[in-house]
Design a protein around this motif. Sequence first.
Motif, short mmCIF file in Angstrom:
data_model
loop_
_atom_site.label_atom_id
_atom_site.label_comp_id
_atom_site.label_asym_id
_atom_site.label_seq_id
_atom_site.Cartn_x
_atom_site.Cartn_y
_atom_site.Cartn_z
N LEU A 194 33.32 51.70 39.48
CA LEU A 194 34.29 52.50 38.73
C LEU A 194 35.02 53.48 39.65
CD1 LEU A 194 32.29 53.13 35.45
CD2 LEU A 194 34.49 51.94 35.63
N ASN A 195 34.31 54.09 40.57
CA ASN A 195 34.96 55.00 41.53
C ASN A 195 36.02 54.27 42.34
OD1 ASN A 195 33.62 57.36 40.86
ND2 ASN A 195 31.95 56.97 42.28
N ILE A 196 35.73 53.07 42.76
CA ILE A 196 36.69 52.31 43.56
C ILE A 196 37.92 51.92 42.74
CG2 ILE A 196 37.05 50.06 44.67
CD1 ILE A 196 34.28 50.41 45.93
N VAL A 197 37.70 51.33 41.56
CA VAL A 197 38.86 50.84 40.80
C VAL A 197 39.70 52.00 40.24
CG1 VAL A 197 37.81 48.61 40.27
CG2 VAL A 197 37.58 50.47 38.62
N THR A 232 34.46 43.81 43.08
CA THR A 232 35.22 43.99 41.85
C THR A 232 36.05 42.73 41.66
OG1 THR A 232 37.08 45.08 42.96
CG2 THR A 232 35.34 46.51 42.08
N ALA A 233 36.39 42.45 40.40
CA ALA A 233 37.15 41.24 40.10
C ALA A 233 37.95 41.43 38.83
CB ALA A 233 36.20 40.05 39.96
N LYS A 234 39.00 40.64 38.73
CA LYS A 234 39.82 40.59 37.51
C LYS A 234 39.66 39.22 36.88
CE LYS A 234 42.44 44.36 37.38
NZ LYS A 234 43.09 44.80 36.19
N GLY A 235 39.73 39.20 35.56
CA GLY A 235 39.65 37.95 34.82
C GLY A 235 40.02 38.19 33.37
N ASP A 236 40.29 37.14 32.66
CA ASP A 236 40.71 37.21 31.27
C ASP A 236 39.49 37.40 30.37
OD1 ASP A 236 41.74 36.90 28.72
OD2 ASP A 236 42.77 35.01 29.16
N PHE A 263 36.65 43.82 35.54
CA PHE A 263 37.22 44.94 34.80
C PHE A 263 38.64 44.65 34.35
CE2 PHE A 263 38.65 45.51 39.09
CZ PHE A 263 39.86 46.18 39.02
N ASP A 264 39.10 45.49 33.39
CA ASP A 264 40.47 45.36 32.89
C ASP A 264 41.28 46.61 33.26
OD1 ASP A 264 39.83 47.34 31.02
OD2 ASP A 264 39.80 45.98 29.30
N GLU A 265 42.50 46.68 32.78
CA GLU A 265 43.41 47.79 33.12
C GLU A 265 42.93 49.13 32.59
OE1 GLU A 265 45.87 47.40 35.27
OE2 GLU A 265 45.33 45.29 35.35
N ASP A 266 42.08 49.12 31.55
CA ASP A 266 41.56 50.36 30.97
C ASP A 266 40.19 50.72 31.52
OD1 ASP A 266 43.82 50.71 29.29
OD2 ASP A 266 42.99 49.22 27.89
N GLU A 276 39.29 36.55 39.89
CA GLU A 276 39.93 36.76 41.18
C GLU A 276 39.25 37.98 41.80
OE1 GLU A 276 44.15 38.21 43.11
OE2 GLU A 276 44.11 37.61 41.00
N LEU A 277 38.57 37.78 42.91
CA LEU A 277 37.91 38.90 43.57
C LEU A 277 38.95 39.87 44.09
CD1 LEU A 277 35.09 37.07 45.57
CD2 LEU A 277 35.00 38.01 43.25
N LYS A 278 38.68 41.17 43.93
CA LYS A 278 39.61 42.21 44.36
C LYS A 278 39.10 42.96 45.58
CE LYS A 278 42.87 41.70 41.39
NZ LYS A 278 44.17 41.24 41.87
N ASP A 279 37.95 43.61 45.46
CA ASP A 279 37.45 44.45 46.54
C ASP A 279 35.97 44.20 46.78
OD1 ASP A 279 39.69 46.23 47.30
OD2 ASP A 279 39.55 46.88 45.20
N LEU A 280 35.58 44.32 48.03
CA LEU A 280 34.17 44.39 48.38
C LEU A 280 33.75 45.83 48.13
CD1 LEU A 280 31.58 43.31 49.77
CD2 LEU A 280 32.62 43.97 51.94
N VAL A 281 32.74 46.02 47.30
CA VAL A 281 32.33 47.37 46.91
C VAL A 281 31.33 47.94 47.90
CG1 VAL A 281 31.20 48.76 45.13
CG2 VAL A 281 32.74 46.90 44.48
N ASN A 282 30.21 47.24 48.07
CA ASN A 282 29.15 47.74 48.92
C ASN A 282 28.09 46.65 49.05
OD1 ASN A 282 27.65 49.47 50.51
ND2 ASN A 282 27.60 51.14 49.00
#
Length: 140
Positions: free
Chosen positions: A133-136, A91-95, A16-19, A66-72
């Motif tokens: 989406l709920n987590i992020v 969840t993860a961040k990436g370009d 996901f991204d910042e939006d 870059e992995l961010k959170d373990l969701v479920n």
Amino acid sequence: MNKYKKPSVTTDIFIFDEDFNFILIKRKNNPFKNYWALPGGFVDYGETVESAAIREAKEETSIDVELKDLVNVYSNPDRDSRGHTISITYTAKGDFNERKANDDAIDIGIFSAEKLDEINIAFDHNKIIKDCLNIVKNEK
């Protein structure tokens, strides 16, 4: 020979991204050929789930994440018609600019929560996406 049946372990990655836009891939193969899905796949023997998530994201989207959170952990025995699979989701961040459909993906797209009802989504990924989406959104 082992007499006990064992489920397969998979991983799904919510990039996901910042939006709060996110990446989905269009599946090249059955089940759910031509449906949209989270990037992901099977964990190889001897591989950590985290390494598999990073590898699968790269293989299917060309994005280094870059992995961010373990969701479920999703383990309904009927979630995959190929057999019992357990998915560990991150969840993860990436370009997003690096995105390119690869491997098991024939297309790649950027989506928002508002578009979920307009597309065909594979497996139980609609529920997984909503959980992600709920987590992020709650972290922001």
